[in-house]
Motif scaffolding. Structure first.
Motif, short mmCIF file in Angstrom:
data_model
loop_
_atom_site.label_atom_id
_atom_site.label_comp_id
_atom_site.label_asym_id
_atom_site.label_seq_id
_atom_site.Cartn_x
_atom_site.Cartn_y
_atom_site.Cartn_z
N SER A 180 -0.64 6.17 -10.08
CA SER A 180 -1.65 5.35 -9.40
C SER A 180 -0.97 4.23 -8.61
O SER A 180 0.16 3.83 -8.90
CB SER A 180 -2.63 4.75 -10.40
N LYS A 181 -1.70 3.73 -7.63
CA LYS A 181 -1.20 2.62 -6.80
C LYS A 181 -0.93 1.37 -7.63
O LYS A 181 -0.01 0.61 -7.33
CB LYS A 181 -2.21 2.28 -5.70
N ILE A 182 -1.72 1.17 -8.66
CA ILE A 182 -1.59 -0.02 -9.51
C ILE A 182 -0.17 -0.14 -10.08
O ILE A 182 0.33 -1.23 -10.28
CB ILE A 182 -2.64 0.01 -10.65
N GLN A 183 0.49 1.00 -10.31
CA GLN A 183 1.83 0.99 -10.89
C GLN A 183 2.90 0.47 -9.94
O GLN A 183 3.97 0.08 -10.39
CB GLN A 183 2.21 2.40 -11.34
N CYS A 184 2.64 0.47 -8.62
CA CYS A 184 3.70 0.10 -7.68
C CYS A 184 3.32 -1.03 -6.71
O CYS A 184 4.21 -1.70 -6.19
CB CYS A 184 4.19 1.31 -6.91
N ILE A 185 2.05 -1.26 -6.46
CA ILE A 185 1.64 -2.33 -5.56
C ILE A 185 2.14 -3.67 -6.11
O ILE A 185 2.00 -3.96 -7.29
CB ILE A 185 0.10 -2.37 -5.38
N LYS A 205 5.26 -4.55 -6.28
CA LYS A 205 6.67 -4.41 -6.67
C LYS A 205 7.53 -4.26 -5.42
O LYS A 205 7.04 -3.96 -4.34
CB LYS A 205 6.86 -3.20 -7.58
N ASN A 265 0.85 -1.19 0.00
CA ASN A 265 0.00 0.00 0.00
C ASN A 265 0.88 1.24 0.00
O ASN A 265 2.00 1.21 0.52
CB ASN A 265 -0.92 0.02 1.21
#
Length: 105
Positions: free
Chosen positions: A18-23, A25, A5
């Motif tokens: 957006s969070k989708i790019q890093c959650i 990883k 998160n």
């Protein structure tokens, strides 16, 4: 250790939209050539020992721009009777923007 998160300030600091790019990883997504490997090893060592840790690192925004940040990592024990931390919370604070210049005398 994987990112589970992030908040909007982390997204802004690290240049993600957006969070989708890093959650999902690892934090290698913000590390690069000038990120100090020895300081990272110290950080990981503290995490494995269940200890909090603070350091300063050069990291990189998604677009490759460097920034210096202070990072503090805290072990959290959530819904566990075990003494081992179940999660870690990292707090990144931008110290300054990194810029370089060439000078001639």
């Amino acid at each position: 250790y994987y990112i589970i998160n992030v908040n909007s300030q982390w997204l802004r600091l690290c240049g993600f939209s957006s969070k989708i790019q890093c959650i999902g990883k690892t934090l290698s997504c913000i590390q690069g050539r000038r990120t100090n490997v020895e300081r990272l090893k110290d950080l990981v060592r503290s995490i494995r020992q269940g200890k909090r840790h603070a350091t300063t690192l050069v990291n990189y925004k998604q677009n490759g721009e460097q920034f210096i940040n202070n990072i503090r990592v805290y072990p959290l024990k959530v819904n566990t009777t075990d003494e081992s931390p179940s999660l870690y919370m990292g707090i990144l604070t931008e110290k300054t923007k990194v810029s370089f210049c060439s000078l001639q005398h």
